[in-house]
Design a protein around this motif. Structure first.
Motif, PDB file in Angstrom:
ATOM      1  N   VAL A  11      28.702  11.602  -3.007  1.00 28.49           N
ATOM      2  CA  VAL A  11      27.900  10.837  -2.191  1.00 28.49           C
ATOM      3  C   VAL A  11      27.449  11.595  -0.931  1.00 28.49           C
ATOM      4  N   ASP A  12      26.195  11.504  -0.323  1.00 28.92           N
ATOM      5  CA  ASP A  12      25.891  11.911   1.021  1.00 28.92           C
ATOM      6  C   ASP A  12      25.152  10.867   1.781  1.00 28.92           C
ATOM      7  N   HIS A  13      24.694  11.162   2.677  1.00 27.75           N
ATOM      8  CA  HIS A  13      24.027   9.977   3.564  1.00 27.75           C
ATOM      9  C   HIS A  13      22.871  11.019   4.509  1.00 27.75           C
ATOM     10  N   VAL A  14      21.740  10.180   4.981  1.00 24.93           N
ATOM     11  CA  VAL A  14      20.885  10.648   5.984  1.00 24.93           C
ATOM     12  C   VAL A  14      20.776   9.345   7.024  1.00 24.93           C
ATOM     13  N   GLU A  15      20.623   9.672   8.156  1.00 21.79           N
ATOM     14  CA  GLU A  15      20.598   8.666   9.180  1.00 21.79           C
ATOM     15  C   GLU A  15      18.986   8.751   9.497  1.00 21.79           C
ATOM     16  N   LEU A  16      18.330   7.476   9.564  1.00 21.48           N
ATOM     17  CA  LEU A  16      16.994   7.385   9.587  1.00 21.48           C
ATOM     18  C   LEU A  16      17.142   6.430  10.846  1.00 21.48           C
ATOM     19  N   PRO A  17      15.642   6.116  11.363  1.00 21.92           N
ATOM     20  CA  PRO A  17      15.470   5.178  12.482  1.00 21.92           C
ATOM     21  C   PRO A  17      15.743   3.826  12.039  1.00 21.92           C
ATOM     22  N   ASP A  18      15.718   3.439  10.857  1.00 23.57           N
ATOM     23  CA  ASP A  18      15.855   2.585  10.145  1.00 23.57           C
ATOM     24  C   ASP A  18      17.383   2.135   9.975  1.00 23.57           C
ATOM     25  N   GLY A  67      21.164  -4.265  -3.754  1.00 22.78           N
ATOM     26  CA  GLY A  67      22.346  -3.427  -3.993  1.00 22.78           C
ATOM     27  C   GLY A  67      22.761  -2.629  -3.056  1.00 22.78           C
ATOM     28  N   HIS A  68      22.428  -2.372  -1.821  1.00 17.79           N
ATOM     29  CA  HIS A  68      22.921  -1.310  -0.993  1.00 17.79           C
ATOM     30  C   HIS A  68      23.989  -1.909  -0.056  1.00 17.79           C
ATOM     31  N   THR A  69      24.719  -0.965   0.460  1.00 14.39           N
ATOM     32  CA  THR A  69      25.992  -1.573   1.232  1.00 14.39           C
ATOM     33  C   THR A  69      25.914  -1.095   2.800  1.00 14.39           C
ATOM     34  N   ASP A  70      24.782  -0.416   3.015  1.00 16.82           N
ATOM     35  CA  ASP A  70      24.570  -0.088   4.514  1.00 16.82           C
ATOM     36  C   ASP A  70      23.368  -1.081   5.034  1.00 16.82           C
ATOM     37  N   ARG A  89      10.075   9.230   4.904  1.00 19.51           N
ATOM     38  CA  ARG A  89      11.080   9.454   5.998  1.00 19.51           C
ATOM     39  C   ARG A  89      12.222  10.086   5.180  1.00 19.51           C
ATOM     40  N   THR A  90      12.952   9.600   4.319  1.00 19.80           N
ATOM     41  CA  THR A  90      14.019  10.108   3.450  1.00 19.80           C
ATOM     42  C   THR A  90      13.828  11.401   2.908  1.00 19.80           C
ATOM     43  N   LEU A  91      12.675  11.650   2.464  1.00 20.19           N
ATOM     44  CA  LEU A  91      11.753  12.898   1.740  1.00 20.19           C
ATOM     45  C   LEU A  91      11.939  13.980   3.014  1.00 20.19           C
ATOM     46  N   THR A  92      11.550  13.531   4.305  1.00 17.46           N
ATOM     47  CA  THR A  92      11.466  14.654   5.222  1.00 17.46           C
ATOM     48  C   THR A  92      12.681  14.876   5.562  1.00 17.46           C
ATOM     49  N   ALA A  93      13.605  13.640   5.796  1.00 17.46           N
ATOM     50  CA  ALA A  93      15.071  14.190   6.306  1.00 17.46           C
ATOM     51  C   ALA A  93      15.761  14.942   5.493  1.00 17.46           C
ATOM     52  N   LEU A  94      15.504  14.976   4.163  1.00 18.32           N
ATOM     53  CA  LEU A  94      16.204  15.704   3.157  1.00 18.32           C
ATOM     54  C   LEU A  94      15.493  17.146   2.989  1.00 18.32           C
TER      55      LEU A  94
END
Length: 288
Positions: A11-18, A67-70, A89-94
């Motif tokens: 598991v990893d994560h990205v931080e978006l404005p959302d 089904g998300h937890t955040d 935005r997720t594709l860009t962040a990654l």
């Protein structure tokens, strides 16, 4: 309950404005990003990723679809095109260049919206049975728009989904698979709505925005989508085969393949057949 470190990778994560988007990643090669549907998480792809990770970088986020937890931040746009922008935005962040986008169920509708609005961000598209045209939401689960409009209604709905007998009803998950989904996977899909008021608030915002006007708009945008597309559909009525055929005729560089003996969740009923079709398609399309 979040998806476990498993065949999907750590598991990893990205931080978006959302807000935070958690994701799994495993394998190496051209990137594939997977988009699941409502009241589900990355575990939808647990039978697919192990069959592709030797040749592709497989990225399976937990999208904020119930089904998300955040929980997402206030003001997040949960409309179809708002979610498409979140995927972009997720594709860009990654820092992903021309990934293949693979969608199922509501996730397929989101992928259509990404392809229509942000065609430059992806290199290929795979649609398995999903919402399209006027079928958003399909009639057997349109009660979600009644119960799902308030966190209180969602709490009642989520509590009923604890029961295996309810899960197999046509108004729940019963029409989505030919075979029951394992109990631990179902707990991961439905647990966040029971356990987290903030997730219920997110989902209430989402269902209030659902409208076939968005899927019709996305379909119009697909007429000029310039990249290779696989429509891998099953013979069932929840997401009619006629819609898969129509999508294949609409998108300029599309091909239709039929997945036999499967409900709409082809990843549950026929993971080997589904993964093989994706691999064959990407080899033929020479996606790098």
């Amino acid at each position: 309950m979040a998806t476990a470190v498993s065949a999907l990778g750590p598991v990893d994560h990205v931080e978006l404005p959302d807000g935070v988007i958690r994701y799994h990643a495993t394998g190496s090669g051209p990137p594939i990003v997977f988009v699941h549907g409502i009241i589900a998480n990355a575990d939808v792809w647990r039978g697919i990723v192990p069959r592709l990770r030797d040749r592709y970088r497989c990225i399976t986020p937990d999208w904020p679809l119930g089904g998300h937890t955040d929980p997402m931040r206030p003001g997040t746009d949960f409309s179809l095109f708002g979610l498409a922008d979140l995927v972009q935005r997720t594709l860009t962040a990654l820092d992903l260049t021309a990934p293949t986008l693979v969608g199922n169920d509501t996730g397929g509708a989101i992928c259509q919206a990404v392809a229509a609005r942000h065609p430059e961000r992806i290199g290929a598209l795979v649609l398995t049975p999903c919402d399209a045209f006027d079928n958003f939401l399909p009639w057997p689960i349109r009660h979600l728009q009644l119960f799902g409009r308030t966190p209180a209604g969602l709490k009642v709905l989520a509590e009923t989904l604890r029961l295996r007998a309810v899960q197999r009803l046509p108004i729940a998950f019963g029409l989505l698979t030919r075979r029951p989904i394992p109990a631990d996977i179902m707990a991961g899909y439905t647990g966040p709505l029971r356990e987290h008021p903030a997730i219920r608030r997110d989902f209430a915002h989402l269902v209030r925005t659902i409208s076939p006007a968005f899927t019709r708009e996305a379909a119009e945008g697909l007429r000029t989508f310039p990249h290779p597309t696989l429509i891998a559909w099953a013979r069932q009525n929840f997401f009619p085969l006629a819609h898969g055929e129509r999508l294949a005729g609409l998108i300029p560089d599309a091909r239709l393949r039929i997945i036999e003996d499967s409900g709409p969740f082809v990843t549950e009923d026929q993971p080997q057949q589904t993964a093989a079709l994706i691999d064959e398609f990407l080899k033929e399309a020479a996606v790098h």
